[in-house]
Scaffold this motif. Structure first.
Motif, PDB file in Angstrom:
ATOM      1  N   ALA A  68       0.826  -1.212   0.000  1.00 37.32           N
ATOM      2  CA  ALA A  68       0.000   0.000   0.000  1.00 37.32           C
ATOM      3  C   ALA A  68       0.861   1.263   0.000  1.00 37.32           C
ATOM      4  O   ALA A  68       0.532   2.260  -0.644  1.00 37.32           O
ATOM      5  N   LEU A  69       1.978   1.210   0.727  1.00 35.17           N
ATOM      6  CA  LEU A  69       2.900   2.347   0.794  1.00 35.17           C
ATOM      7  C   LEU A  69       3.865   2.378  -0.393  1.00 35.17           C
ATOM      8  O   LEU A  69       4.465   3.425  -0.670  1.00 35.17           O
ATOM      9  N   CYS A  70       4.027   1.218  -1.062  1.00 37.58           N
ATOM     10  CA  CYS A  70       5.019   1.067  -2.142  1.00 37.58           C
ATOM     11  C   CYS A  70       6.441   1.260  -1.608  1.00 37.58           C
ATOM     12  O   CYS A  70       7.288   1.910  -2.233  1.00 37.58           O
ATOM     13  N   VAL A  71       6.687   0.711  -0.424  1.00 34.63           N
ATOM     14  CA  VAL A  71       7.997   0.774   0.229  1.00 34.63           C
ATOM     15  C   VAL A  71       8.426  -0.661   0.538  1.00 34.63           C
ATOM     16  O   VAL A  71       7.619  -1.440   1.053  1.00 34.63           O
ATOM     17  N   PRO A  72       9.682  -1.033   0.244  1.00 35.27           N
ATOM     18  CA  PRO A  72      10.121  -2.416   0.475  1.00 35.27           C
ATOM     19  C   PRO A  72      10.083  -2.809   1.952  1.00 35.27           C
ATOM     20  O   PRO A  72      10.346  -1.984   2.831  1.00 35.27           O
ATOM     21  N   LEU A  73       9.771  -4.085   2.182  1.00 35.61           N
ATOM     22  CA  LEU A  73       9.616  -4.618   3.531  1.00 35.61           C
ATOM     23  C   LEU A  73      10.697  -5.643   3.829  1.00 35.61           C
ATOM     24  O   LEU A  73      10.952  -6.546   3.030  1.00 35.61           O
ATOM     25  N   TYR A  74      11.321  -5.505   4.999  1.00 39.03           N
ATOM     26  CA  TYR A  74      12.279  -6.487   5.502  1.00 39.03           C
ATOM     27  C   TYR A  74      11.671  -7.125   6.743  1.00 39.03           C
ATOM     28  O   TYR A  74      11.190  -6.422   7.640  1.00 39.03           O
ATOM     29  N   GLU A  75      11.696  -8.447   6.813  1.00 34.91           N
ATOM     30  CA  GLU A  75      11.061  -9.150   7.920  1.00 34.91           C
ATOM     31  C   GLU A  75      12.007 -10.163   8.558  1.00 34.91           C
ATOM     32  O   GLU A  75      12.926 -10.665   7.916  1.00 34.91           O
ATOM     33  N   ARG A  76      11.725 -10.464   9.811  1.00 36.32           N
ATOM     34  CA  ARG A  76      12.489 -11.473  10.536  1.00 36.32           C
ATOM     35  C   ARG A  76      11.587 -12.093  11.595  1.00 36.32           C
ATOM     36  O   ARG A  76      10.769 -11.397  12.211  1.00 36.32           O
ATOM     37  N   GLU A  77      11.729 -13.383  11.786  1.00 37.27           N
ATOM     38  CA  GLU A  77      10.956 -14.066  12.823  1.00 37.27           C
ATOM     39  C   GLU A  77      11.506 -13.737  14.206  1.00 37.27           C
ATOM     40  O   GLU A  77      12.724 -13.640  14.394  1.00 37.27           O
ATOM     41  N   ILE A  78      10.613 -13.541  15.160  1.00 40.89           N
ATOM     42  CA  ILE A  78      11.016 -13.325  16.552  1.00 40.89           C
ATOM     43  C   ILE A  78      11.424 -14.675  17.140  1.00 40.89           C
ATOM     44  O   ILE A  78      10.597 -15.570  17.291  1.00 40.89           O
ATOM     45  N   LYS A  79      12.686 -14.800  17.453  1.00 41.88           N
ATOM     46  CA  LYS A  79      13.193 -16.050  18.020  1.00 41.88           C
ATOM     47  C   LYS A  79      13.527 -15.920  19.503  1.00 41.88           C
ATOM     48  O   LYS A  79      13.563 -16.906  20.234  1.00 41.88           O
ATOM     49  N   GLY A  80      13.786 -14.681  19.935  1.00 40.76           N
ATOM     50  CA  GLY A  80      14.134 -14.450  21.327  1.00 40.76           C
ATOM     51  C   GLY A  80      12.918 -14.242  22.204  1.00 40.76           C
ATOM     52  O   GLY A  80      11.771 -14.281  21.761  1.00 40.76           O
ATOM     53  N   ALA A  81      13.184 -13.997  23.471  1.00 41.36           N
ATOM     54  CA  ALA A  81      12.151 -13.729  24.473  1.00 41.36           C
ATOM     55  C   ALA A  81      12.582 -12.501  25.278  1.00 41.36           C
ATOM     56  O   ALA A  81      13.733 -12.073  25.190  1.00 41.36           O
TER      57      ALA A  81
END
Length: 273
Positions: A68-81
């Motif tokens: 919707a923003l036309c901005v690239p997305l970087y993602e990472r899974e939450i592995k810590g606590a």
């Protein structure tokens, strides 16, 4: 903080909610360039995660926010606590903050960003952690909403045409029926339960979570085609319900896709004047 006369290439921490979205709005208004979005999400098998740092409900819609923003997305899974739970933070193995550090390392390497934008309003716990990660990476931390008065801020978001959908409730005075409603419709009720119970109108105490389905920066509206309400905790005083999205689509807004974020904001401002 950043100098009012200095502009940055900004990576925005996003959840899809009102605070992170309005922080992007304020950064664009201040002249910053949003070069990337960064998002931390729970494992694929979980709808949400009890995190001290991140909104995770609605995480499967964040990709739509990026488009919707036309901005690239970087993602990472939450592995810590949340291993280190003190107000101040120093680097701690297996803490969820280290997932943010690793994600921003990748973003900085690929985008040459100079600053990080977050939607912190009153959580010193969260703000300190973002600032600690930024310090390690040599990035500026920008928190445009920091210590804003909550009722005024939510009204300002609504007045600036953020369409804010309530997607989780966890507070006395809220229940299943409020999930899926708009903050603009619920604001009078929020004010009422604020007077009765000290309810945080912007949800800073975890009273509710949100999803922005449209705003002036979006080239596409986010349309919820199918969802279900899920009971997380059936507490008599403060039941916890959230919305699980099973079908979401994008509806293009005429003439917006070709414009930059700043041009979209300027166009909307002119239309409203």
């Amino acid at each position: 903080m950043t100098s009012p006369n200095m502009t940055h290439k900004v990576v925005a921490l996003v959840s899809g909610g009102k605070d992170s979205t309005y922080s992007i709005y304020q950064c664009v208004r201040a002249g910053h360039e949003i070069v990337a979005l960064a998002h931390l999400h729970p494992p694929d098998t979980q709808d949400e995660l009890d995190s001290y740092m991140y909104q995770t409900v609605g995480h499967n819609v964040v990709g739509c926010v990026s488009r919707a923003l036309c901005v690239p997305l970087y993602e990472r899974e939450i592995k810590g606590a949340p291993v280190e739970q003190g107000l101040e933070y120093t680097r701690t193995d297996n803490d969820e903050v280290e997932d943010l550090f690793e994600l921003l390392c990748e973003v900085k390497r690929e985008t040459q960003c100079t600053a990080v934008c977050s939607g912190a309003i009153f959580s010193t716990y969260q703000k300190n952690r973002v600032e600690e990660v930024c310090a390690r990476l040599g990035l500026v931390s920008i928190a445009p909403l920091w210590e804003r008065e909550q009722e005024t801020l939510l009204q300002e978001m609504i007045d600036n045409h953020l369409l804010i959908r309530i997607i989780k409730v966890a507070s006395i005075g809220l229940n299943k029926s409020h999930v899926g409603q708009l903050a603009s419709d619920l604001l009078p009720h929020f004010k009422e339960i604020n007077k009765k119970f000290g309810f945080n109108v912007c949800g800073e105490g975890g009273e509710f979570e949100s999803l922005v389905t449209d705003c002036p920066l979006f080239a596409y509206k986010i349309q919820v085609d199918q969802s279900e309400k899920v009971c997380h905790s059936q507490d008599d005083m403060a039941p916890v319900w959230y919305e699980k999205f099973t079908a979401v689509s994008l509806v293009e807004k005429s003439g917006m896709k070709e414009l930059s974020l700043r041009e979209r904001l300027d166009f909307f401002t002119k239309q409203g004047s």
